[in-house]
Design an enzyme around this catalytic site. Structure first.
Site, PDB file in Angstrom:
ATOM      1  N   LYS A 174      -3.882  -0.303  -8.342  1.00  0.00           N
ATOM      2  CA  LYS A 174      -3.832  -1.763  -8.495  1.00  0.00           C
ATOM      3  C   LYS A 174      -4.419  -2.215  -9.828  1.00  0.00           C
ATOM      4  CE  LYS A 174      -2.278  -4.066  -6.391  1.00  0.00           C
ATOM      5  NZ  LYS A 174      -0.894  -4.524  -6.721  1.00  0.00           N
ATOM      6  N   GLN A 234      -5.788  -8.744  -2.408  1.00  0.00           N
ATOM      7  CA  GLN A 234      -5.851  -7.715  -1.354  1.00  0.00           C
ATOM      8  C   GLN A 234      -7.287  -7.471  -0.904  1.00  0.00           C
ATOM      9  OE1 GLN A 234      -3.915  -7.499  -4.068  1.00  0.00           O
ATOM     10  NE2 GLN A 234      -2.032  -6.379  -3.670  1.00  0.00           N
ATOM     11  N   ARG A 262      10.309  -1.092  -4.313  1.00  0.00           N
ATOM     12  CA  ARG A 262       9.162  -1.187  -5.226  1.00  0.00           C
ATOM     13  C   ARG A 262       9.137   0.078  -6.092  1.00  0.00           C
ATOM     14  NH1 ARG A 262       3.619  -3.460  -2.987  1.00  0.00           N
ATOM     15  NH2 ARG A 262       3.360  -3.824  -5.228  1.00  0.00           N
ATOM     16  N   ASP A 286      -1.471   4.793  -6.310  1.00  0.00           N
ATOM     17  CA  ASP A 286      -0.039   4.640  -6.024  1.00  0.00           C
ATOM     18  C   ASP A 286       0.780   5.802  -6.562  1.00  0.00           C
ATOM     19  OD1 ASP A 286      -1.165   1.771  -5.911  1.00  0.00           O
ATOM     20  OD2 ASP A 286       0.775   1.725  -4.890  1.00  0.00           O
ATOM     21  N   GLY A 325       0.869  -1.184   0.000  1.00  0.00           N
ATOM     22  CA  GLY A 325       0.000   0.000   0.000  1.00  0.00           C
ATOM     23  C   GLY A 325       0.904   1.231   0.000  1.00  0.00           C
TER      24      GLY A 325
HETATM   25  O1  MRU Z   1       0.589  -3.987  -4.504  1.00  0.00           O
HETATM   26  P1  MRU Z   1      -0.025  -3.215  -3.372  1.00  0.00           P
HETATM   27  O2  MRU Z   1      -0.886  -4.039  -2.489  1.00  0.00           O
HETATM   28  O3  MRU Z   1       1.027  -2.416  -2.622  1.00  0.00           O
HETATM   29  O4  MRU Z   1      -0.973  -2.160  -4.102  1.00  0.00           O
HETATM   30  C1  MRU Z   1      -1.697  -1.262  -3.319  1.00  0.00           C
HETATM   31  C2  MRU Z   1      -2.658  -0.442  -4.093  1.00  0.00           C
HETATM   32  O5  MRU Z   1      -2.735  -0.508  -5.292  1.00  0.00           O
HETATM   33  C3  MRU Z   1      -3.477   0.539  -3.308  1.00  0.00           C
HETATM   34  O6  MRU Z   1      -4.727   0.710  -3.900  1.00  0.00           O
HETATM   35  C4  MRU Z   1      -2.747   1.884  -3.274  1.00  0.00           C
HETATM   36  O7  MRU Z   1      -1.435   1.714  -2.824  1.00  0.00           O
HETATM   37  C5  MRU Z   1      -3.426   2.846  -2.413  1.00  0.00           C
HETATM   38  S1  MRU Z   1      -3.222   2.449  -0.711  1.00  0.00           S
HETATM   39  C6  MRU Z   1      -3.907   3.671   0.220  1.00  0.00           C
END
Ligand code: MRU
Length: 346
Positions: free
Chosen positions: A248, A196, A94, A237, A53
């Site tokens: 995502k 998720q 990441r 993100d 996240g």
């Molecule tokens: O791969 P992840 O689980 O880190 O991806 C997270 C997301 O895509 C969330 O929607 C995004 O980070 C917003 S979190 C407030």
């Protein structure tokens, strides 16, 4: 699971000398916290998605820098070089969530200053990034809930909740605030391949007493067609200066479907998720993760003719977004109004 200050579940806790990270790979079956005392450990926690996240990744990295200063300041006259190397390592954990780079830039700016007690000063900066994120989420929650007034149903994707942030959540913060004003029906997409939605979002909401209905990602169009939802609320993100938003994988599909069905799309994200340096979403690096996260076990073997393509984010063009909600304010129709105006807003 302990909830501090009547708050939501906590992905990250600073213990005084270590960072406790809730291992999200094991949820909802097991609640396991791992403790990290150096930047290597925090980097591994991010790479392995124990913590994930966008805002939570940034906060964890900030504590990683604080742990690095604590370790190297005591041991070496060349502590700044060692901390710089740790920052470079954290930055490679990441690629897509800009909050990671934003948080590391904040930490670098603090490091560039002279402090009587560098470990204490740098830790204070990490704690502020953590605390500010929580405050921002509560503000977004209220601003987003104002827009959702009268909604009968919302769908969310991935997990943009307390687990993905410093607490309360971005998209789930909006849903929490809206639900507290007046119960609404909440749907969560399962979010393949890492699940998720199925493993984290519905669990997190249930911890908070908010009922949620899980749907297969492939059921989204039919759900919209049924008339059960009027909004999709997601996090981000990285948001480009024109409002294009990376989130995502699957968010773009939902946005296209939403347009067809007259459903509105809200992106809730703190301004630390805005990348002011890129004009549009074409410049956003999309993380590709290991194909084994997607492949059924029987295909994971030498000589298999089956492989997988596993991009874990996509970019939704601003023209498909109805509202971007930040802690500094709301932008309606971001395709017409860029997000740059938020840069110097209070
Ligand atoms: O791969 P992840 O689980 O880190 O991806 C997270 C997301 O895509 C969330 O929607 C995004 O980070 C917003 S979190 C407030």
């Amino acid at each position: 699971m302990t909830m501090q200050n009547n708050e939501t579940v906590q992905a990250l806790q600073w213990t005084g000398n270590a960072l406790k990270v809730l291992d999200q790979r094991q949820l909802p079956e097991k609640i396991v916290y791992d403790e990290y005392k150096d930047a290597d450990g925090v980097t591994e926690a991010i790479v392995s998605m124990r913590v994930r996240g966008a805002p939570a990744i940034g906060i964890a990295a900030a504590y990683g820098v604080a742990l690095s200063v604590r370790k190297h300041y005591a041991q070496s006259n060349h502590w700044r070089q060692k901390v710089t190397a740790d920052i470079d390592m954290l930055a490679k954990s990441r690629p897509t969530a800009v909050n990671l780079f934003w948080a590391l830039d904040q930490m670098k700016a603090q490091l560039a200053k002279q402090h009587d007690n560098p470990p204490a000063a740098i830790l204070t900066c990490a704690e502020k990034i953590h605390a500010d994120d929580l405050v921002a989420n509560h503000k977004m929650g209220e601003l987003g809930a104002d827009i959702l007034v009268g909604a009968k149903g919302v769908m969310t994707h991935c997990n943009a909740g307390a687990l993905a942030t410093g607490g309360y959540g971005t998209a789930l913060g909006v849903i929490r605030s809206a639900y507290r004003r007046e119960p609404i029906k909440v749907y969560a997409g399962e979010t393949r391949p890492w699940l998720q939605g199925a493993r984290l979002t519905v669990w997190e909401l249930s911890q908070d007493g908010i009922p949620a209905t899980l749907v297969a990602d492939s059921a989204a169009a039919w759900l919209m067609k049924s008339g059960a939802i009027d909004w999709i609320v997601v996090g981000a993100d990285r948001i480009a200066a024109n409002g294009d938003a990376a989130n995502k994988i699957g968010t773009y599909s939902l946005a296209v479907l939403a347009k067809q069905h007259g459903v509105k799309l809200m992106v809730a994200a703190p301004t630390s998720t805005i990348d002011w340096n890129i004009e549009n979403g074409d410049k956003i690096e999309i993380e590709q993760r290991n194909q084994n996260e997607l492949l059924p076990a029987c295909y994971i073997k030498d000589g298999s003719l089956v492989n997988a393509w596993n991009p874990v984010f996509d970019v939704t063009p601003a023209e498909l977004i109805y509202a971007i909600v930040t802690e500094r304010g709301v932008i309606l129709n971001p395709s017409e109004h860029g997000v740059r105006g938020l840069k110097n807003a209070i």
